[in-house]
Write an enzyme that holds these catalytic residues in place. Structure first.
Site, short mmCIF file in Angstrom:
data_model
loop_
_atom_site.label_atom_id
_atom_site.label_comp_id
_atom_site.label_asym_id
_atom_site.label_seq_id
_atom_site.Cartn_x
_atom_site.Cartn_y
_atom_site.Cartn_z
N LYS A 111 0.82 -1.22 0.00
CA LYS A 111 0.00 0.00 0.00
C LYS A 111 0.86 1.28 0.00
O LYS A 111 2.07 1.22 0.28
CB LYS A 111 -0.93 -0.02 1.22
CG LYS A 111 -1.93 -1.20 1.18
CD LYS A 111 -2.97 -1.04 2.29
CE LYS A 111 -3.99 -2.18 2.23
NZ LYS A 111 -5.08 -2.00 3.21
N TYR B 181 -12.36 -1.83 -4.02
CA TYR B 181 -12.87 -2.05 -2.66
C TYR B 181 -14.39 -1.93 -2.57
O TYR B 181 -14.92 -1.70 -1.49
CB TYR B 181 -12.21 -1.05 -1.70
CG TYR B 181 -10.81 -1.45 -1.27
CD1 TYR B 181 -10.60 -2.57 -0.46
CD2 TYR B 181 -9.69 -0.72 -1.65
CE1 TYR B 181 -9.33 -2.95 -0.05
CE2 TYR B 181 -8.41 -1.09 -1.24
CZ TYR B 181 -8.24 -2.20 -0.44
OH TYR B 181 -6.98 -2.58 -0.02
N ASN C 37 -2.03 0.17 6.56
CA ASN C 37 -1.59 -1.11 7.14
C ASN C 37 -0.68 -1.92 6.21
O ASN C 37 -0.66 -3.15 6.26
CB ASN C 37 -2.80 -1.93 7.65
CG ASN C 37 -3.72 -2.39 6.55
OD1 ASN C 37 -3.57 -1.98 5.40
ND2 ASN C 37 -4.66 -3.25 6.88
N HIS D 148 -2.23 -5.46 1.50
CA HIS D 148 -3.53 -6.10 1.37
C HIS D 148 -3.30 -7.57 1.07
O HIS D 148 -2.33 -7.92 0.40
CB HIS D 148 -4.31 -5.46 0.21
CG HIS D 148 -5.51 -6.25 -0.21
ND1 HIS D 148 -6.70 -6.20 0.47
CD2 HIS D 148 -5.69 -7.15 -1.22
CE1 HIS D 148 -7.57 -7.02 -0.12
NE2 HIS D 148 -6.98 -7.61 -1.14
N GLU E 299 -9.42 -10.31 -7.75
CA GLU E 299 -8.48 -9.21 -7.52
C GLU E 299 -7.27 -9.30 -8.44
O GLU E 299 -6.79 -8.30 -8.96
CB GLU E 299 -8.06 -9.20 -6.04
CG GLU E 299 -9.22 -8.82 -5.13
CD GLU E 299 -8.95 -9.00 -3.65
OE1 GLU E 299 -9.84 -8.71 -2.85
OE2 GLU E 299 -7.84 -9.45 -3.29
P1 CMP Z 1 -7.45 -4.52 3.43
O1 CMP Z 1 -6.99 -5.92 3.73
O2 CMP Z 1 -6.80 -3.85 2.28
O3 CMP Z 1 -9.04 -4.52 3.20
C1 CMP Z 1 -9.86 -3.42 3.50
C2 CMP Z 1 -9.13 -2.33 4.22
O4 CMP Z 1 -9.93 -1.39 4.89
C3 CMP Z 1 -8.28 -2.94 5.31
O5 CMP Z 1 -7.20 -3.64 4.74
C4 CMP Z 1 -7.94 -1.72 6.16
O6 CMP Z 1 -6.76 -1.06 5.72
C5 CMP Z 1 -9.12 -0.77 5.90
N1 CMP Z 1 -9.88 -0.54 7.13
C6 CMP Z 1 -10.01 0.64 7.75
N2 CMP Z 1 -10.78 0.53 8.84
C7 CMP Z 1 -11.15 -0.77 8.93
C8 CMP Z 1 -11.95 -1.52 9.85
N3 CMP Z 1 -12.54 -0.96 10.91
N4 CMP Z 1 -12.11 -2.85 9.62
C9 CMP Z 1 -11.55 -3.44 8.53
N5 CMP Z 1 -10.78 -2.78 7.63
C10 CMP Z 1 -10.58 -1.45 7.83
#
Ligand code: CMP
Length: 139
Positions: A11, A51, A114, A117, A128
């Site tokens: 990311k 998303y 974070n 993904h 994806e």
């Molecule tokens: P990702 O695995 O990319 O999938 C969805 C993303 O939404 C997740 O990682 C997080 O970076 C983001 N996100 C932000 N807030 C939340 C939350 N409360 N729960 C889950 N995903 C979140």
């Protein structure tokens, strides 16, 4: 349905912090083969589409804005039991809850930023992967 493939993105936060090499090294040293790889940037429209499954969640707008804020690295990875093993390698979505040594524990800053993904199912891994790569870009 393939059970030996998953999809990942490094990311914008991890790219900006210079962690592309370290993250790819950890992925390949953990037994994943890179079968497709792309350094690119998502428009907000493309990030919204990727998303879309989260479109009713309160974090959707911030997620789309963050994921289109800078370049990302997209990859398809191959390994037996790829989806589950990769989710173990990256750790919990919230880096504060990620096990020591996981990619998010090592490189992520927050639940939004974070670092990586990882697909949550074989079906989504296929969807994806196809979002980013044509058949000619998978090896
Ligand atoms: P990702 O695995 O990319 O999938 C969805 C993303 O939404 C997740 O990682 C997080 O970076 C983001 N996100 C932000 N807030 C939340 C939350 N409360 N729960 C889950 N995903 C979140």
């Amino acid at each position: 349905m393939d059970t030996n493939k998953t999809f990942t993105m490094i990311k914008p936060d991890a790219v900006a912090a210079g962690h592309i090499g370290a993250i790819l090294d950890k992925i390949t040293k953990s037994g994943f083969k890179i079968v497709a790889l792309k350094y690119t940037m998502l428009s907000s429209q493309k990030a919204g589409q990727f998303y879309e499954v989260h479109k009713d969640r309160p974090f959707y707008k911030d997620l789309v804005s963050f994921m289109s804020s800078g370049p990302i690295v997209a990859a398809i990875l191959e390994k037996d039991n790829a989806v589950e093993d990769f989710r173990k390698l990256i750790g919990a979505t919230d880096p504060a809850k990620a096990e020591p040594g996981t990619i998010r524990n090592l490189f992520a800053k927050s639940i939004d930023a974070n670092a990586v993904h990882g697909s949550d199912s074989d079906e989504n891994a296929a969807i994806e992967g196809s979002f980013f790569f044509s058949a000619f870009e998978k090896f």
